[in-house]
Design a protein around this motif. Structure first.
Motif, mmCIF file in Angstrom:
data_model
loop_
_atom_site.group_PDB
_atom_site.id
_atom_site.type_symbol
_atom_site.label_atom_id
_atom_site.label_comp_id
_atom_site.label_asym_id
_atom_site.label_seq_id
_atom_site.Cartn_x
_atom_site.Cartn_y
_atom_site.Cartn_z
ATOM 1 N N ASP A 1 0.841 -1.190 0.000
ATOM 2 C CA ASP A 1 0.000 0.000 0.000
ATOM 3 C C ASP A 1 0.881 1.247 0.000
ATOM 4 O O ASP A 1 2.109 1.176 0.056
ATOM 5 C CB ASP A 1 -0.958 -0.011 1.196
ATOM 6 C CG ASP A 1 -0.243 -0.081 2.542
ATOM 7 O OD1 ASP A 1 0.865 0.486 2.668
ATOM 8 O OD2 ASP A 1 -0.789 -0.699 3.481
ATOM 9 N N ASP A 2 0.251 2.429 -0.039
ATOM 10 C CA ASP A 2 1.015 3.674 -0.147
ATOM 11 C C ASP A 2 1.936 3.872 1.050
ATOM 12 O O ASP A 2 3.067 4.349 0.905
ATOM 13 C CB ASP A 2 0.055 4.867 -0.262
ATOM 14 C CG ASP A 2 -0.682 4.883 -1.602
ATOM 15 O OD1 ASP A 2 -0.217 4.187 -2.534
ATOM 16 O OD2 ASP A 2 -1.708 5.581 -1.705
ATOM 17 N N GLY A 3 1.464 3.504 2.255
ATOM 18 C CA GLY A 3 2.292 3.654 3.446
ATOM 19 C C GLY A 3 3.533 2.785 3.386
ATOM 20 O O GLY A 3 4.624 3.195 3.818
ATOM 21 N N GLU A 4 3.391 1.569 2.853
ATOM 22 C CA GLU A 4 4.541 0.669 2.741
ATOM 23 C C GLU A 4 5.534 1.187 1.701
ATOM 24 O O GLU A 4 6.747 1.107 1.894
ATOM 25 C CB GLU A 4 4.052 -0.736 2.388
ATOM 26 C CG GLU A 4 3.329 -1.421 3.545
ATOM 27 C CD GLU A 4 2.716 -2.739 3.159
ATOM 28 O OE1 GLU A 4 2.729 -3.667 3.992
ATOM 29 O OE2 GLU A 4 2.209 -2.864 2.020
ATOM 30 N N TYR A 5 5.027 1.744 0.612
ATOM 31 C CA TYR A 5 5.934 2.337 -0.369
ATOM 32 C C TYR A 5 6.655 3.544 0.213
ATOM 33 O O TYR A 5 7.822 3.811 -0.116
ATOM 34 C CB TYR A 5 5.190 2.714 -1.643
ATOM 35 C CG TYR A 5 5.120 1.599 -2.665
ATOM 36 C CD1 TYR A 5 6.258 0.862 -3.009
ATOM 37 C CD2 TYR A 5 3.927 1.277 -3.315
ATOM 38 C CE1 TYR A 5 6.198 -0.160 -3.937
ATOM 39 C CE2 TYR A 5 3.861 0.256 -4.251
ATOM 40 C CZ TYR A 5 5.006 -0.465 -4.562
ATOM 41 O OH TYR A 5 4.960 -1.479 -5.489
ATOM 42 N N ASP A 6 6.009 4.279 1.095
ATOM 43 C CA ASP A 6 6.680 5.396 1.769
ATOM 44 C C ASP A 6 7.833 4.886 2.623
ATOM 45 O O ASP A 6 8.894 5.517 2.690
ATOM 46 C CB ASP A 6 5.681 6.172 2.640
ATOM 47 C CG ASP A 6 4.716 7.022 1.817
ATOM 48 O OD1 ASP A 6 5.018 7.283 0.635
ATOM 49 O OD2 ASP A 6 3.664 7.432 2.356
#
Length: 480
Positions: free
Chosen positions: A377-382
């Motif tokens: 998800d976006d948080g993991e990519y961050d």
């Protein structure tokens, strides 16, 4: 083909009797220069010109032998290799060669079988202390043993020009000195020219006569060894900015972490393959917050020991091993164990043949897989971008992993090891192929990470100076 292009046209000449070191930072273009020299890349205008006299062999491939970084981990063509293969005996069949068989076949193909060449063969075996693993299956060799195997293969071919990419990494101190001695001897033979590709100027041997520095995809002028060493500037004392250091130290604790007292405990652990004993009655405990250096000769069992901790070795289930205060085999899955461990090793580097963006390679560390099969998800990519920025490789996020340099690949795999904020960091030769500034950066990142609560470290290195200052304990394995 932009990925094959230097930043400006290349002028390069080497003369008979010169022995060169091609030096420069990670990603500077060193390997591309060697690919140009060896004729691997098609060139505009005209091809390289060669004069291999006194050799009478017509082919460039017969006269120039090039051992790349990946060759010494098993080779680019070994697409069937996977991370746990080395510790799985069921992978051995009638077609699996031993190290001795490979070397004997190479010896037979590359020259006349006479007393002088046989004496040379035995000299190489003795110099590299190879006798003890000639009967080992090649998939069972340690990374250091693989390097020795590849070096011996290449030397048996009696090349006119010998090109070695970072020849000393992964070798224990005795073998490094033996290789320096051997190369020094070979450099005095009129029919051999040596070219070393090196990330660290500290490793340049005395027999090297000239240096060619590559920076920013530009090839510098050829300099004498003394002139180059006189021009060197010291590595900065700090490579990690204070803001990034604090960002690491201030990372929040994760929910679901173990609060274990004993992160690793081994009681009378023995590992045996056939008639070969790798570990015998080993007792070792890593307590929460410990920072260990794990040392030993090539083939002493360091990576085998780590494979037990990382749940990659099937023999772990027959051993008395406790991880995070839980007895192995008490019902936990391999994935439950790996979720709390960040890991990088030569075997892992060898197993990554995925031609995918570097960001996705880093993200695979969140799922403990070699490929990426679940979309983060976006948080993991961050999280991935955070650690890529920490290691100075944020600009590589969209670059293909297989099209960056080996040093840059190692930084990507390091970011992968840190990305899930593990409780136990296992770093097996993490500085392989890194230049001096990146090595300094990685040590500072490790030190900052280990300042946090509930963080433990096991690190393997054959260079004492590579160890970060946070390490306070050590264990040394003797080869049996």
């Amino acid at each position: 083909m932009p990925e094959w292009r230097m930043a400006e046209p290349v002028d390069f000449e080497t003369l008979d009797g010169e022995h060169l070191a091609i030096v420069g930072p990670n990603g500077a273009g060193k390997s591309m220069l060697v690919d140009i020299i060896t004729g691997r890349h098609p060139l505009l205008m005209h091809d390289p010109e060669y004069n291999f006299a006194p050799s009478t062999r017509p082919l460039v491939s017969d006269n120039i032998k090039y051992i790349t970084f990946r060759d010494t981990y098993g080779g680019d063509n070994d697409r069937t290799y996977y991370l746990q293969q080395r510790w799985n005996q069921q992978e051995i069949d009638a077609e699996t060669p031993t190290a001795g068989k490979i070397l004997e076949e190479t010896f037979a193909m590359t020259g006349e079988d006479n007393g002088q060449r046989r004496a040379w063969q035995k000299h190489i075996y003795k110099l590299f202390q190879m006798e003890h693993f000639l009967d080992k299956y090649v998939i069972m060799l340690s990374s250091g043993e693989l390097r020795k195997l590849k070096l011996a293969e290449t030397l048996f071919a009696s090349p006119r020009v010998l090109v070695l990419d970072n020849p000393f990494i992964g070798l224990d101190s005795d073998t490094r000195q033996q290789l320096r001695t051997l190369l020094d001897e070979l450099s005095h033979e009129a029919a051999l020219q040596v070219i070393l590709v090196m990330s660290k100027p500290d490793d340049i041997p005395d027999f090297i006569t000239h240096i060619v520095e590559v920076k920013d995809m530009k090839v510098g002028r050829k300099m004498t060894r003394n002139d180059y060493l006189a021009s060197l500037r010291p590595v900065p004392e700090r490579m990690l900015s204070e803001s990034k250091e604090q960002a690491i130290v201030n990372l929040p604790d994760k929910d679901g972490d173990y609060d274990a007292h004993e992160v690793v405990r081994m009681h009378n652990v023995s590992i045996v393959y056939g008639e070969r004993t790798i570990l015998k009655n080993l007792n070792w405990t890593v307590e929460n917050g410990d920072r260990w250096a794990l040392g030993g000769q090539n083939g002493a069992g360091k990576s085998t020991l780590l494979s037990l901790v990382c749940a990659d070795n099937p023999q772990a289930y027959a051993c008395d091993i406790t991880l995070f205060d839980q007895q192995r085999g008490s019902g936990e899955t391999i994935w439950q164990i790996k979720r709390h461990i960040g890991y990088v090793s030569p075997e892992m580097h060898r197993s990554y043949h995925r031609d995918m963006p570097c960001l996705r390679i880093v993200a695979s560390g969140l799922k403990d897989t070699v490929g990426l099969y679940v979309r983060p998800d976006d948080g993991e990519y961050d999280q991935c971008r955070f650690w890529m920025d920490i290691f100075g490789i944020g600009h590589l996020a969209d670059r293909s992993f297989m099209k960056i340099s080996s040093g840059e690949q190692r930084l990507v795999l390091l970011a992968r090891a840190f990305v899930k904020d593990p409780q136990l960091l296992i770093l097996d030769e993490p500085l392989h192929g890194l230049d001096s500034t990146n090595s300094q950066l990685v040590r500072e990142v490790i030190n900052a990470f280990c300042r946090r609560r509930n963080k433990s470290l096991i690190m393997v290195s054959h260079y004492q100076e590579e160890l970060p200052t946070c390490i306070t304990k050590s264990i040394y394995l003797q080869r049996s």
